[in-house]
Write a protein that holds these residues in place. Structure first.
Motif, PDB file in Angstrom:
ATOM      1  N   VAL A  37       0.851  -1.193   0.000  1.00 17.89           N
ATOM      2  CA  VAL A  37       0.000   0.000   0.000  1.00 17.89           C
ATOM      3  C   VAL A  37       0.888   1.245   0.000  1.00 17.89           C
ATOM      4  O   VAL A  37       1.810   1.357   0.815  1.00 17.89           O
ATOM      5  CB  VAL A  37      -0.928   0.019   1.232  1.00 17.89           C
ATOM      6  N   ALA A  38       0.612   2.174  -0.907  1.00 19.26           N
ATOM      7  CA  ALA A  38       1.352   3.429  -0.938  1.00 19.26           C
ATOM      8  C   ALA A  38       0.845   4.307   0.198  1.00 19.26           C
ATOM      9  O   ALA A  38      -0.357   4.545   0.313  1.00 19.26           O
ATOM     10  CB  ALA A  38       1.153   4.136  -2.270  1.00 19.26           C
ATOM     11  N   LEU A  39       1.762   4.771   1.042  1.00 25.15           N
ATOM     12  CA  LEU A  39       1.337   5.502   2.234  1.00 25.15           C
ATOM     13  C   LEU A  39       1.802   6.949   2.256  1.00 25.15           C
ATOM     14  O   LEU A  39       1.252   7.760   2.978  1.00 25.15           O
ATOM     15  CB  LEU A  39       1.863   4.791   3.492  1.00 25.15           C
ATOM     16  N   LYS A  40       2.841   7.270   1.491  1.00 25.56           N
ATOM     17  CA  LYS A  40       3.302   8.659   1.553  1.00 25.56           C
ATOM     18  C   LYS A  40       4.176   8.950   0.341  1.00 25.56           C
ATOM     19  O   LYS A  40       4.964   8.091  -0.065  1.00 25.56           O
ATOM     20  CB  LYS A  40       4.127   8.887   2.837  1.00 25.56           C
ATOM     21  N   ILE A  41       4.004  10.131  -0.193  1.00 21.92           N
ATOM     22  CA  ILE A  41       4.873  10.570  -1.279  1.00 21.92           C
ATOM     23  C   ILE A  41       5.610  11.819  -0.825  1.00 21.92           C
ATOM     24  O   ILE A  41       4.992  12.755  -0.308  1.00 21.92           O
ATOM     25  CB  ILE A  41       4.070  10.883  -2.550  1.00 21.92           C
ATOM     26  N   ASN A  59       1.499  16.231  -3.701  1.00 16.55           N
ATOM     27  CA  ASN A  59       1.161  15.744  -2.375  1.00 16.55           C
ATOM     28  C   ASN A  59      -0.184  15.016  -2.341  1.00 16.55           C
ATOM     29  O   ASN A  59      -0.506  14.355  -1.357  1.00 16.55           O
ATOM     30  CB  ASN A  59       1.130  16.908  -1.378  1.00 16.55           C
ATOM     31  N   TYR A  66      -5.778   5.834  -5.537  1.00 12.94           N
ATOM     32  CA  TYR A  66      -6.865   5.057  -4.939  1.00 12.94           C
ATOM     33  C   TYR A  66      -8.228   5.693  -5.159  1.00 12.94           C
ATOM     34  O   TYR A  66      -9.178   5.387  -4.454  1.00 12.94           O
ATOM     35  CB  TYR A  66      -6.599   4.871  -3.441  1.00 12.94           C
ATOM     36  N   SER A  68     -11.811   6.464  -6.231  1.00 13.14           N
ATOM     37  CA  SER A  68     -12.901   5.590  -6.666  1.00 13.14           C
ATOM     38  C   SER A  68     -13.426   5.986  -8.036  1.00 13.14           C
ATOM     39  O   SER A  68     -14.231   5.272  -8.628  1.00 13.14           O
ATOM     40  CB  SER A  68     -14.046   5.620  -5.643  1.00 13.14           C
ATOM     41  N   TRP A 728      -9.500  15.553  -2.518  1.00 11.07           N
ATOM     42  CA  TRP A 728      -8.461  16.135  -1.663  1.00 11.07           C
ATOM     43  C   TRP A 728      -8.115  17.546  -2.125  1.00 11.07           C
ATOM     44  O   TRP A 728      -7.845  18.426  -1.311  1.00 11.07           O
ATOM     45  CB  TRP A 728      -7.179  15.285  -1.738  1.00 11.07           C
ATOM     46  N   THR A 796     -17.746  11.849 -10.775  1.00  7.76           N
ATOM     47  CA  THR A 796     -18.428  10.729 -10.140  1.00  7.76           C
ATOM     48  C   THR A 796     -18.430  10.828  -8.626  1.00  7.76           C
ATOM     49  O   THR A 796     -19.151  10.110  -7.961  1.00  7.76           O
ATOM     50  CB  THR A 796     -17.787   9.389 -10.550  1.00  7.76           C
ATOM     51  N   ASN A 797     -17.609  11.709  -8.080  1.00  6.03           N
ATOM     52  CA  ASN A 797     -17.555  11.817  -6.630  1.00  6.03           C
ATOM     53  C   ASN A 797     -18.400  13.001  -6.160  1.00  6.03           C
ATOM     54  O   ASN A 797     -18.107  14.147  -6.496  1.00  6.03           O
ATOM     55  CB  ASN A 797     -16.101  11.989  -6.172  1.00  6.03           C
TER      56      ASN A 797
END
Ligand SMILES: Nc1nc2c(c(=O)[nH]1)N[C@H]1C(S)=C(S)[C@@H](COP(=O)(O)OP(=O)(O)OC[C@H]3O[C@@H](n4cnc5c(=O)[nH]c(N)nc54)[C@H](O)[C@@H]3O)O[C@H]1N2
Ligand SMILES: Nc1nc2c(c(=O)[nH]1)N[C@H]1C(S)=C(S)[C@@H](COP(=O)(O)OP(=O)(O)OC[C@H]3O[C@@H](n4cnc5c(=O)[nH]c(N)nc54)[C@H](O)[C@@H]3O)O[C@H]1N2
Ligand code: SF4
Ligand code: SF4
Ligand code: SF4
Ligand code: SF4
Ligand code: SF4
Ligand SMILES: [Mo]
Lengths: 837, 204, 303
Positions: A37-41, A59, A66, A68, A728, A796-797
């Motif tokens: 799982v990618a957790l931080k860039i 960022n 991820y 949707s 975001w 879509t969001n």
């Protein structure tokens, strides 16, 4: 320099080096991954490009991975009805079925007439793949893309010093004029690193003067903000040139005489005076006669003057411009751009004083001219119907102080690691390279391309003209009707002017295939959707327009690709294979990747190469066999600062153009071509060797009752309207008034009795938009501003709030609103305003 | 004893919100919760107008009213001055939020953790990050205590494209913070609240 | 540059005053119920009026506590709220409420007997003292809870606990009075005189509070504006002042001197309690956090 973080730590997590793909530029990043799982860039601090910094978009990249809204499996349309808001009724299908459908339909078109495929390709990072349509056999470019910004910009940069873009010397510049650009503040080149360099420069006392109709960040942080009317910045700069040439009489005579063709003699017909051998002539002021440019000592070469030669009047190119500018007084120019004449005079004086003409600087043991004052500009200042003149004026104003590619001055930025495209042209002048993305097209009638690229020998791909040509093909002799469309990393329905007409054209398509990561306004029209991988799941070697560095940065998968997606390169290659032109595709890649010059890396036309194989070869071909993909996977990048030799005076002993004779000659040739072909009424008036003031159609529209102007802009939180669908980012941007609606000045709002939140309608000659007014102080009273990232119709969001005002509906995609020499589009519009509630 | 804090140089800051997003991805905060923010404002009238940017985060106040107000002891102050919330002790009374003059307390409403930003439940990233939160409790900027403890700087600091955010220790005699404030004059927000912030600002 | 007035920010990225959004009607109810319940109990205890004691007790122990618990994000950990009485007024309040629940219960026991066990007199009198003190504390400690926040200038005044105390007294008096009139019809004149005095005193206190606040910080001034001319003017002037104080006073004069009908008694109580509750709510809602701004932004007028 091994990448320290590529090693797993105790918790099993590891940092993987890669490259950001949230905008075209590609900052170095490292991604923290644990359990897949990618957790931080974070920014890769070993990469001198962005120095460990990331902009807000970089960022936010994890949320794109991820998201949707992503499409994770090939889709087939089941609703034959198409249109805005029409549900395509997608159903998932296998890759095999998807490829088969696409290959069948595209194959049919290709067999019939490959030109019937319209292509909208927009992936700047995978620019090496842009030749796919050409191998298919279609020249058609159905997107505004780089033309919305660089239509006139890139050709002029390429012609002046073989660069693709330009920036001022962050390190040494002391007086920075910024026109219609977010460089170092909000947009354009490699924002993350540029913002750092700009901040450092301001901290050491560099003065910034910003021209923008709107209080952009660059304006807000500047020492002085000068609001101008859209499309009139050239008037400001020509006024300043007048001040330098006619009032202060301060300019870098030596530079102009020795480093440009300004002293070359020009005949009254606008062509250079040449001797029988075809050599351009200059005036020997000692002996008082004309001589070939290379048979004279520099000291006696006249920079200025009108002379008689063979009974004819000749002038130096410099003199011609000086004469043109005689009536471009600050008073007259100031009236056009709505800036007081005194301000134009003052800035011109401050600029030329800061330029320290005559001074030199030692860098690494070498002496260079030192000109710490420069004018930087981008999209807003020159994406206009007279964009060629705009660009020429800005470049030539810089030339007046001799700051082109010297420390402290205005520095070319190469397209990629290959550096400046410098080779000798005619008369000791550098060969103009107006085209860097593909070879210059030869004139052709009837034209092959729907965007008439054959009619823009020094221009860009004028995607906006598609609407005019396709809806009225006879007028242009276009003798076929496109039937299919390939959309890849581009949103033509959103980036082209005149949305309604774009829809009309899309409606005619019998088949549309889209390669994207998510649904967009454009992909909603597709019949087959082929899901690409995001930059965090794919492989690529990237180097694009880096302002101060050079070298490649690796994009590599940091997690297992989500869903059932394929890399765009693989998709295009598979399609090429199924369509039967994989060999040609490989051959093309051989050319664009530069393998032809290093035969050991040539791709075998009979073999299929995976993306990793391709990029491995590419890496080795540039950096040597010990620097293949494996090396990059470990080290992340091979990016380093450009050396002074690579940065300064790239043109060496060659002169750079001041008098752009080749533009005039190209126009003359076009005139002949068009006459021969019998094309009536094709405008050629912008093929001029020197810039001057003339009104554009937009300015004239004022007389038709369109009292105001409308502009669009970008800011740091978004890449076009694309990232608006990312909660975001939109969650933050929706809170900033600048993305809050249609921006307008408070005094104007007072007069029109409009308050923030009131619904208003803007109408231009092309179309109308409606939206909520956002009343602010920081915008010219005659101007309305619409952020690039305020509206999308396919979202879509539900968290993404819509403001409902799509700027591009106000623009016109016709020749009247196109630079006739470069094809650059007009990105502002005149508008009327109405209050709706 | 360390007194960790920050100096924010408004001359450098360009209001880009990279800090906002860096904090978001470092901490994976739920919807609409931002420990790092940029307060944006227009000052003046046309044409003498400016957009001004004020990046904010928890001030890790020395006299922290949030800690004063907390009835459960969930809000506590580390040796190095970082103001923390122990979510296992927090009862969700929101007294700290009312007490913080700087809007730096964030309450996790019921149901907020059921969905992330997606339309279909938690993403793999959120599934990891949301374990750090608990519905019905308060959360806040920790000055990236987890990073600081690992010898790293806060996420908003390392990403800041203009280096406007400078992290350090006010007690460090060789530290940058006091030096910058001495050189350029510094101030903190709402001094009238007598909270003794450890985040200082340098003028534009 | 001319001055610009400061608006209320819509979100935390905006510049301006920020509304207090954390404490809602549940906290308002708890404060309100604690005030009137405590006062009712206290008054009834002093005047040995059992129904009032029972009602006051229930309002506090059931009403106030339920509101508090419902509000808590983690009600199951409510006991933790008592952890820091050394610094938190909420914790002190919890202790007071706990003590009140026990001591009040003892006071309420018929003949001081619990399940047949006669409680020793010392304990009984101790319980009386504790119940009195804790009830009194419950009447006004919310004022200190609010007052202890330096963030909201309108609350950050020494006068606030006094105002809260006086309103609690008024509410308690109203309830006692009403109960007595409805239940026993024995109406100690001192109570209704107290009611009148309290109405007048509260009016003056309120006026004094606003007067003081309008010379306090800009944020406090802005709250005063919200109350008198802004979005809360209807509730404040209408419910708190007109209904809660003026109408109550007028009606109770009518009630005492002209008609003495039970419905009027109820109406008076409703008016007063409405005003009381509205005041608590309006105090909570109109609380503003000050704008956060660099000194250089001070070209702006904080209206
Ligand atoms: N953050 C971010 N960065 C990006 C991109 C992005 O979408 N977002 N896109 C990339 C791409 S493809 C491009 S082309 C570049 C574009 O980079 P820029 O050119 O820097 O960006 P724009 O915002 O399009 O235009 C710059 C400014 O021009 C102003 N403007 C508009 N019309 C006029 C005018 O007539 N005169 C003057 N003087 N100013 C005017 C706008 O208000 C805006 O502030 O950025 C690249 N980088
Ligand atoms: N109003 C307005 N319009 C503008 C501009 C403006 O400033 N204002 N700017 C203009 C400029 S300068 C330009 S260059 C153009 C750019 O116009 P476009 O090239 O259309 O730019 P994007 O919106 O980025 O479109 C790219 C699409 O690619 C998709 N995409 C994103 N990542 C990936 C990926 O990894 N793989 C694939 N296959 N697809 C991906 C996204 O869905 C997005 O919709 O817009 C122009 N249009
Ligand atoms: S500037 Fe572009 S490449 Fe760099 S971090 Fe931002 S989005 Fe990524
Ligand atoms: S990241 Fe830095 S420059 Fe950007 S808003 Fe935050 S503090 Fe300012
Ligand atoms: S800023 Fe607010 S949350 Fe942070 S320590 Fe100060 S009072 Fe507490
Ligand atoms: S919400 Fe939690 S942290 Fe805040 S005061 Fe209440 S118990 Fe303390
Ligand atoms: S210090 Fe860490 S938690 Fe606090 S605002 Fe910065 S990134 Fe967020
Ligand atoms: Mo662009």
């Amino acid at each position: 320099m091994a990448f320290a973080h590529a090693v797993p730590d105790a918790s099993g997590s590891r940092w993987i080096p890669s490259t950001c793909g949230m905008c075209l530029h590609g900052c170095g990043i490292k991604v923290l991954v644990r359990d897949g799982v990618a957790l931080k860039i974070e920014g890769d601090e070993t990469n001198p490009d962005n120095l460990g910094k990331l902009c807000p978009k970089g960022n936010a990249a994890i949320s794109r991975l991820y998201d949707s809204s992503r499409v994770l499996t090939p889709l087939k349309r089941t609703n034959p009805q198409k249109g805005p808001g029409v549900d395509p009724k997608w159903v998932p299908i296998s890759w095999d079925e998807a490829y088969e459908m696409a290959a069948r339909e595209l194959g049919r078109v290709r067999q019939d007439d490959p030109r019937k495929l319209l292509c909208a390709l927009g992936d700047f990072q995978r620019i090496l793949l842009w030749g796919w349509p050409a191998v298919f056999g279609s020249p058609n470019f159905f997107t505004s893309l780089g033309n919305y910004c660089g239509g006139s910009y890139h050709p002029v940069n390429g012609s002046v010093d073989g660069s693709f873009a330009a920036i001022n010397d962050y390190e040494r510049c002391n007086y920075w004029i910024q026109i219609g650009s977010g460089d170092g503040f909000s947009s354009h080149l490699h924002l993350s690193g540029s913002a750092k360099r700009m901040a450092d420069a301001r901290m050491r006392g560099m003065r910034v003067v910003t021209l923008d109709p709107r209080c952009s960040v660059a304006a807000a942080k500047a020492d002085e903000w000068i609001p101008t009317l859209p499309g009139t910045d050239r008037a400001f700069v020509l006024g300043m040139a007048h001040v330098l040439l006619h009032e202060l009489k301060q300019y870098d005579r030596e530079f102009l005489r020795d480093k440009t063709n300004a002293p070359y003699l020009v005949k009254s017909d606008g062509n250079l005076l040449r001797n029988a051998a075809g050599k351009a002539m200059v005036w020997d002021s000692k002996q008082n006669l004309a001589k070939p440019w290379d048979e004279i000592s520099p000291e006696s070469m006249a920079l200025e003057g009108t002379f008689t030669f063979d009974g004819n009047c000749v002038r130096t190119g410099f003199q011609v411009w000086k004469d043109i500018l005689a009536d471009h007084t600050p008073e007259r120019m100031g009236e056009i751009c709505t800036v007081p004449a005194d301000t134009i005079r003052r800035i011109a004086r401050e600029f030329v004083e800061a330029a320290q003409i005559g001074s030199t600087i030692q860098i690494e043991g070498k002496t260079y001219p030192f000109r710490p004052a420069a004018l930087n500009y981008y999209r807003g200042s020159q994406s206009h119907a007279n964009g060629l003149f705009d660009n020429l004026a800005y470049k030539m104003f810089n030339m007046l102080v001799g700051n082109i590619d010297v420390p402290g001055g205005h520095l070319g930025v190469p397209l990629d690691h290959r550096g400046f495209f410098v080779s000798p042209g005619e008369d000791g002048v550098l060969k103009p390279e107006p085209h860097q993305l593909h070879p210059a097209p030869a004139f052709k009638y009837p034209p092959d391309s729907t965007h008439l690229m054959e009619w823009f020998p020094i221009g860009f791909d004028a995607g906006q003209l598609n609407t005019e040509t396709l809806l009225d093909p006879q007028r242009f002799g276009l003798n076929y009707q496109p039937e299919a469309m390939l959309i890849y990393h581009s949103n033509p329905l959103w980036n082209l002017p005149e949305t309604d007409k774009v829809e009309q054209i899309m409606r005619r398509m019998k088949f549309i295939v889209a390669i994207d990561i998510q649904h967009t306004e454009s992909t909603q029209w597709a019949d087959v959707f082929l899901p690409d991988r995001t930059f965090l799941e794919s492989t690529l070697l990237n180097c694009l327009e880096p302002p101060v560095v050079t070298g490649h940065s690796l994009r590599q998968p940091v997690v297992e690709p989500l869903g059932d997606t394929r890399d765009a390169y693989d998709i295009l290659t598979e399609l090429a294979e199924r369509l039967g032109f994989r060999d040609d595709w490989n051959d093309l890649l051989n050319v664009v990747c530069g393998f032809t010059a290093k035969p050991q890396y040539l791709l075998d036309p009979d073999r299929r190469y995976s993306d990793e194989e391709l990029w491995d070869r590419y890496a080795r071909s540039i950096y040597g066999d010990d620097h293949g993909l494996d090396w990059f996977k470990q080290h992340g990048h091979a990016v380093r600062y450009r050396t002074p030799e690579e940065t300064f005076l790239p043109y060496g002993d060659l002169r750079i153009p001041f008098y752009f004779e080749f533009i005039k000659r190209t126009g003359d040739q076009m005139r002949k071509n068009l006459e021969q072909a019998g094309v009536p009424n094709w405008p050629l008036d912008n093929y001029q060797p020197l810039p001057f003031w003339k009104n554009s159609q937009v300015i004239d529209d004022g007389a038709r009752g369109y009292e105001f102007y409308a502009i669009t802009f970008k800011e740091s939180l978004h890449t076009f309207a694309d990232t608006l669908v990312m909660p975001w980012l939109s969650e933050v941007s929706e809170k900033d008034a600048i993305h809050g609606g249609i921006l307008m000045n408070s005094a104007t709002a007072g007069q029109l009795n409009i308050r923030t939140g009131d619904r208003i309608r803007l109408s231009s000659p092309a179309g109308t938009i409606e939206g909520a007014a956002q009343v602010i102080e920081g915008i010219h009273p005659q101007v309305f501003g619409v952020s690039n990232a305020i509206t999308r119709s396919v979202v879509t969001n539900p968290r993404v709030k819509q403001k409902g005002s799509h700027f591009n509906r106000l623009l016109t995609g016709s020749m009247q609103y196109t630079d006739s020499a470069t094809g650059g589009l007009e990105s502002t519009a005149r508008v009327r305003v109405e209050k709706l509630s | 004893m360390a007194r960790l804090g920050m100096v924010i140089d408004l001359r450098r800051c360009i209001g880009c919100n990279a800090c906002t997003l860096a904090c978001k991805q470092e901490n994976g905060t739920p919807e609409d919760i931002h420990y790092a923010r940029v307060i944006t404002r227009e000052v003046g009238t046309y044409p003498a107008t400016k957009r001004t940017f004020l990046p904010v985060l928890c001030n890790h106040c020395e006299d922290a009213p949030c800690a004063q107000a907390c009835p459960s002891g969930a809000t506590w102050i580390r040796e190095d001055g970082i103001v923390m919330v122990d979510r296992n002790k927090c009862i969700g009374c929101r007294a700290c939020a009312v007490a913080c003059p700087y809007m730096n307390r964030h309450f996790i409403e019921r149901g907020l953790l059921e969905n992330g930003y997606s339309t279909d439940g938690l993403s793999p990233y959120e599934a990891v990050k949301f374990t750090e939160f608990e519905e019905g409790t308060m959360t806040k900027c920790t000055l990236c205590a987890h990073r600081v403890d690992a010898g790293l700087q806060p996420a908003c600091v390392i990403t800041c494209p203009t280096d406007a955010r400078i992290f350090g220790d006010w007690d460090d005699p060789q530290g940058k913070l006091q030096k910058l404030v001495d050189e350029r004059g510094g101030w903190s927000l709402l001094p009238e609240c007598k909270t003794k912030p450890k985040v200082y600002y340098l003028d534009e | 540059m001319t001055t610009q007035s400061i608006a209320i920010a819509k979100h935390r990225f905006g510049f301006g005053y920020y509304r207090q959004v954390y404490w809602n009607w549940l906290i308002g109810s708890a404060f309100f119920l604690g005030g009137i319940g405590g006062a009712t109990f206290l008054l009834s205890l002093i005047t040995a009026f059992r129904p009032g004691m029972i009602l006051g007790y229930l309002v506090v122990v059931v009403g106030k506590n339920t509101a508090h618990l419902t509000f808590l994000g983690r009600p199951e950990r409510f006991w933790r709220a008592a952890m820091r009485p050394d610094r938190s007024w909420i914790a002190r309040g919890i202790w007071a409420t706990g003590l009140f629940a026990v001591s009040g219960f003892v006071c309420l026991l018929p003949q001081g007997r619990l399940a047949g066990w006669a409680i020793p007199a010392v304990i009984l009198s101790a319980a009386h003292v504790v119940a009195m003190v804790s009830a009194f504390f419950i009447m006004f400690y919310d004022g200190f809870v609010m007052n202890s926040s330096p963030a909201i200038a309108f609350w950050h005044s020494k006068m606030l606990p006094l105002l809260i105390l006086m309103y609690a007294s008024l509410g308690g008096t109203t309830i006692s009075l009403t109960l007595r009139e409805l239940a026993s019809n024995d109406d100690p004149a001192v109570l209704s005189q107290a009611e009148h005095v309290l109405l007048v005193v509260n009016f003056l206190l309120l006026a004094g509070y606003l007067a003081r606040m309008s010379r306090w910080t800009p944020a406090a001034r802005e709250t005063v504006r919200l109350l008198l001319r802004g979005p809360y003017a209807r509730v404040f002037l209408g419910l708190v002042v007109a209904v809660g104080l003026l109408a109550t006073l007028l009606l109770s004069i009518v009630q005492q001197n002209v008609v003495g009908a039970p419905w009027l008694v109820i109406l008076i109580a409703l008016c007063e309690l409405t005003g009381d509750f509205a005041l608590v709510m309006v105090l909570l809602k109109s609380g503003l956090f000050s704008p956060q701004s660099p000194p250089s932004w001070e070209t702006t007028r904080r209206s």
